[in-house]
Design an enzyme around this catalytic site. Structure first.
Site, PDB file in Angstrom:
ATOM      1  N   ASP A  13     -16.029  -4.407 -27.735  1.00 40.16           N
ATOM      2  CA  ASP A  13     -16.725  -4.332 -26.376  1.00 40.16           C
ATOM      3  C   ASP A  13     -16.645  -5.818 -25.742  1.00 40.16           C
ATOM      4  O   ASP A  13     -17.307  -6.836 -25.966  1.00 40.16           O
ATOM      5  CB  ASP A  13     -18.281  -4.162 -26.645  1.00 40.16           C
ATOM      6  CG  ASP A  13     -18.462  -2.770 -27.324  1.00 40.16           C
ATOM      7  OD1 ASP A  13     -17.335  -2.258 -27.670  1.00 40.16           O
ATOM      8  OD2 ASP A  13     -19.702  -2.525 -27.684  1.00 40.16           O
TER       9      ASP A  13
ATOM     10  N   GLU B 293     -17.979  -1.817 -39.087  1.00 41.35           N
ATOM     11  CA  GLU B 293     -18.475  -3.238 -39.699  1.00 41.35           C
ATOM     12  C   GLU B 293     -19.247  -3.253 -40.979  1.00 41.35           C
ATOM     13  O   GLU B 293     -18.975  -3.948 -41.632  1.00 41.35           O
ATOM     14  CB  GLU B 293     -19.119  -3.983 -38.494  1.00 41.35           C
ATOM     15  CG  GLU B 293     -18.036  -4.402 -37.353  1.00 41.35           C
ATOM     16  CD  GLU B 293     -17.953  -3.381 -36.464  1.00 41.35           C
ATOM     17  OE1 GLU B 293     -18.473  -2.329 -36.391  1.00 41.35           O
ATOM     18  OE2 GLU B 293     -16.799  -3.253 -35.603  1.00 41.35           O
TER      19      GLU B 293
ATOM     20  N   ASP C 254     -14.547   3.476 -35.111  1.00 38.34           N
ATOM     21  CA  ASP C 254     -15.578   2.808 -34.444  1.00 38.34           C
ATOM     22  C   ASP C 254     -16.708   2.103 -35.426  1.00 38.34           C
ATOM     23  O   ASP C 254     -17.013   3.282 -36.265  1.00 38.34           O
ATOM     24  CB  ASP C 254     -15.729   3.267 -33.268  1.00 38.34           C
ATOM     25  CG  ASP C 254     -16.764   2.575 -32.316  1.00 38.34           C
ATOM     26  OD1 ASP C 254     -16.520   1.313 -32.417  1.00 38.34           O
ATOM     27  OD2 ASP C 254     -17.412   3.045 -31.527  1.00 38.34           O
TER      28      ASP C 254
END
Ligand code: MIG
Length: 629
Positions: free
Chosen positions: A296, A224, A221
Site C-alpha cells: 500500500d 506477512e 495478500d
C-alpha cells in the site's frame, strides 16, 4: 531479503545471509572501515559472492536462490485493479470501456469483495451470480481475471474450507496445540501453516474451483501475516519443514511459502498453462514462485518515486517481476499525478493501477481527456515494446537479470549513479533509459551515463557522461534510447493475445556495438521448457552500420511473417542488414517516434519544442520491408 551488494575500490561482492530470523545490517557505523550483520537467532550461515560485475553477482545470487519461470505473456500487459470492482455489471463496464476507448489491457483484478463475507474460495452470489459466465465474457474480450487470495480462513463451522482445514489439521498453533486466531476481514480466522508441506499440499488443491471458472491469476495478500491490531505472538509454532520452529524463525518465510503453495497448486491445476501469481510478502528466492508488488503506497509524488527505487532494489535482489500500485493506493490521486505514475509504470516490470476502497475512480479515463490520452499513449507504447519486454523476462528466467535495472548494474563504478539526484533513474533492459520526474516537474536534472542517448520523442541525441537538464512536461516522461541498440517492437493491439505478423526493429545508429537476444514462444504454456521457443540474436555493429539477425533457434514458429526496419539517425546512406544493402531513399527532418502517437490533445506549444528539433543532429528515418527468413 537478507542480501546486499557491496562496491568498494572498483570491486564488488555480494553477501547472502541465509537466516530467516529478524536480521540486522549495519553499513554506517564505522565510517566505512567495516560493516556488520547478524540476526536475533539461528546460524551465521552466509554466502560471500565474488563477481567482477554486479550482473555477475546477481547471476550467482539467483544461481543460489533460483530464478523465475516465464510468466504468462498476458500478465505483463496492463492490469486494471481497484479495491474492489463489483458487482459483475461494473466489471463488464470496465472491460468494455477499455475496448471502446482503444486502451490496451489484459487483466481485471478482483479484490476482496468478490468473496462471500471475505471467505476465501467462495463467491458472493448476489454481486456475482454467474462467475462462470462472467469469466467467459471477459475471455471473449481478451481479458484474464486475477483473484484475491487471503490466508485468513474464517472460523465458521459449516464453511467447507474451515472444516477441511480443521480436519486436516493444517493451521498454525499455539504451543498448547490450540489453533491460533487472528482478526482480519472475515472476523476471527485461522491461518494455514504454509511452512508445513502438508498444509501447502492441501491449499494447493483448493484452487480447483477458480481454475474451473477460467481464473488464471492469483493474488496473495496479507501474508506477512497481517492481522488487526496485534503482532503475531512470538510463541506460535511453525512446522518449518518438520523442524518445529517458533514464529521468530518462521514468520519471514510465511508469505514466501504461501505464494509457493499457490503457485505450485495452480500450476498443477492449470495443466500446462502458466499461472500468474502475485504476492505482497516474500523472502529471498520468492522470484521462483511469484511476482511481487510493493504494497500500500500513498497517492503522492514521493511514494511514486519511492516505488521506482524499491523496484530497482528488488531487481538487484533477484526479483525481476516487481511493481507498485500505479496511481497510488491510499488517498486521492490527481490528474497530473495519475498521468505521470501511469507513464512511469508503463515502463516497469509489473504494470497495474490500483486504488483503495472509497477513493475516486482510477481508470485511465477517470481523470479527463488529456490524462486519458497520455495513458493511452504509454500503455500502447508498452504493448508496442512487448517483444523487447518479453525478451527481458527471458533474460530474468535464464540469468536472473532484472527487467528494470538500477544504473548500478551497468555503470557500477561511475559515482554519479549513487548521487540521490539521479537515484530514480533506471534502464528498462539494456537500452531504454527512464528518468522519472515528479508530476509537476517541467524540467528535470538527469544523468546520462556513457554512450549516446536518443530522446524518444524528438530524436535529439544527447552525449553521455554528463549531467544536464531536460524537459519533463506531463505528456513526455523523459525516456532515452541508447545509441547502438536495436529495439524489437510490434504494433500495439487491444491485448497481448492478438496475433501479429509484423516485427518492427527500431535501429538506433551510433558508434557502438550491442547484442540483443530476441525471445519468442507461445506465451502461455511450459512447452518452452522442452524446446518450443525461438531465439534470434540481433547484433548491431554501429561502427560499420551493420545489423545481423541470426536464424531462429528452437522449435517455435512465431506469427511474424515480415520485419519492418526503422532507422534512427543513420549517418550513412546505407545500412547492411544481413548482407542486404538497404539504401535510404529519402531523408526526412521530422523524427519518427516509435510511439504511434505521442502528442496528446492540448499539446502545449512549449518554448522548447521547436528548439529541440533545430538543435538535434540531422537524422534520417526509413522504413524497409524485409521478408522474414
Ligand atoms: O486490509 O484486499 O495491500 O492492495 O486492496 C487491506 C484489500 C487488504 C491490502 C492490499 C491492497 C488490497 C487490500 N488489502
Amino acid at each position: 531479503m537478507p542480501f546486499y551488494i557491496g562496491i568498494h575500490n572498483g570491486l564488488c561482492y555480494g553477501v547472502f545471509f541465509d537466516n530467516t530470523h529478524k536480521a540486522y545490517f549495519n553499513f554506517g557505523a564505522s565510517n566505512n572501515r567495516f560493516s556488520s550483520f547478524g540476526a536475533d537467532a539461528g546460524e551465521m550461515n552466509y554466502y560471500l559472492i565474488h563477481g567482477n560485475s554486479v550482473s555477475e553477482i546477481i547471476k550467482q545470487y539467483t544461481d543460489l536462490t533460483g530464478r523465475m519461470e516465464l510468466p504468462p505473456r498476458w500478465s505483463i500487459g496492463y492490469q486494471q485493479c481497484r479495491y474492489s470492482y463489483y458487482p459483475d455489471k461494473e466489471v463488464f463496464t470496465i472491460a468494455k470501456t477499455f475496448r471502446e476507448k482503444d486502451i490496451p489491457a489484459d487483466a481485471i483484478v478482483f479484490d476482496i469483495h468478490y468473496m462471500d463475507k471475505y471467505k476465501i474460495f467462495t463467491w458472493d452470489q448476489e454481486r456475482f451470480s454467474d462467475p462462470k459466465g462472467l469469466m467467459q465474457t471477459l475471455k471473449d474480450q481478451g481479458f484474464h481475471a486475477v483473484v484475491m487470495c487471503d490466508p485468513g480462513i474464517k472460523v465458521e463451522p459449516g464453511y467447507e474450507t474451515y472444516d477441511a482445514g480443521v480436519k486436516n489439521d493444517i493451521f498454525l498453533k499455539y504451543p498448547d496445540g490450540e489453533n491460533y486466531q487472528g482478526q482480519v476481514w472475515p472476523g476471527w480466522c485461522h491461518f494455514p501453516d504454509f511452512t508445513n508441506p502438508k498444509a501447502r499440499a492441501w491449499w494447493a488443491t483448493k484452487f480447483q474451483d477458480y481454475v474451473n471458472l477460467g481464473v488464471d491469476g492469483f493474488w496473495n495478500d496479507m501474508n506477512e501475516i497481517a492481522t488487526w491490531g496485534n503482532a503475531l505472538p512470538e510463541n506460535l509454532e511453525f512446522d518449518f519443514e518438520g523442524n518445529k520452529a517458533t514464529m521468530r524463525r518462521g514468520r519471514n518465510v510465511y508469505g514466501f511459502q504461501m505464494a509457493r503453495s499457490t503457485y505450485e497448486g495452480t500450476k498443477k491445476l492449470l495443466k500446462g498453462k502458466r499461472p500468474f501469481n502475485l504476492t505482497r510478502s516474500g523472502f529471498s528466492g520468492i522470484q521462483r514462485y511469484s511476482a511481487v508488488w510493493t504494497g500500500d503506497n500513498v497517492a503522492y509524488d514521493e511514494h511514486m518515486l519511492l516505488g521506482v527505487r524499491l523496484v530497482n532494489s528488488m531487481g538487484l535482489t533477484g526479483v525481476a517481476f516487481a511493481g507498485y500500485d500505479a496511481g497510488g493506493f491510499v488517498g486521492e490521486s490527481n490528474p497530473k499525478l495519475f498521468a505521470r505514475w501511469m507513464s512511469i509504470a508503463s515502463l516497469s516490470p509489473f504494470f497495474r493501477a490500483h486504488t483503495m476502497i472509497n477513493t475516486r475512480d482510477s481508470e485511465p479515463w477517470s481523470y479527463g481527456e488529456e490524462v486519458e490520452s497520455i495513458c493511452r499513449n504509454y500503455i500502447k507504447f508498452r504493448y508496442q515494446l512487448l517483444p523487447y519486454i518479453y525478451s527481458l523476462f527471458y533474460d530474468a528466467a535464464k540469468r536472473g537479470m532484472p527487467v528494470q535495472r538500477s544504473l548500478a548494474i551497468d555503470y557500477t563504478h561511475d559515482h554519479r549513479v549513487y548521487n540521490n539526484l539521479y537515484h530514480n533513474q533506471y534502464l528498462l533492459g539494456p537500452s531504454i533509459l527512464v528518468a522519472p520526474a515528479e508530476s509537476n516537474q517541467q524540467l528535470l536534472k538527469i544523468f546520462f551515463p556513457s554512450g549516446n542517448w536518443y530522446d524518444l520523442y524528438s530524436g535529439k541525441v544527447w552525449a553521455g557522461n554528463q549531467e544536464t537538464i531536460v524537459e519533463s512536461p506531463i505528456h513526455k516522461l523523459p525516456v532515452f534510447i541508447k545509441a547502438g541498440s536495436v529495439l524489437p517492437m510490434q504494433h500495439s493491439a487491444a491485448h497481448t493475445g492478438v496475433k501479429q505478423d509484423e516485427l518492427i526493429l527500431h535501429i538506433y545508429c551510433g558508434n557502438e556495438a550491442s547484442d540483443f537476444l530476441l525471445y519468442l514462444d507461445d506465451g502461455e504454456t511450459f512447452d518452452y521448457q522442452s524446446g518450443k521457443s525461438s531465439t534470434r540474436l540481433i547484433q548491431m555493429n554501429g561502427f560499420e552500420n551493420k545489423v545481423t539477425i541470426s536464424a531462429s533457434e528452437g522449435d517455435f514458429t512465431s506469427s511474424y511473417t515480415k520485419i519492418k526496419i526503422v532507422l534512427h539517425g543513420s549517418p550513412a546512406d546505407k545500412i547492411l542488414v544481413n548482407g542486404h544493402s538497404l539504401a535510404l531513399t529519402h531523408h526526412v527532418h521530422s523524427f519518427f517516434s516509435p510511439l504511434e502517437k505521442y502528442d496528446p490533445i492540448n499539446e502545449p506549444d512549449s518554448m522548447g519544442e521547436e528548439n529541440v528539433r533545430e538543435t538535434s543532429t540531422e537524422y534520417t528515418v526509413e522504413k524497409i520491408e524485409l521478408s522474414w527468413s
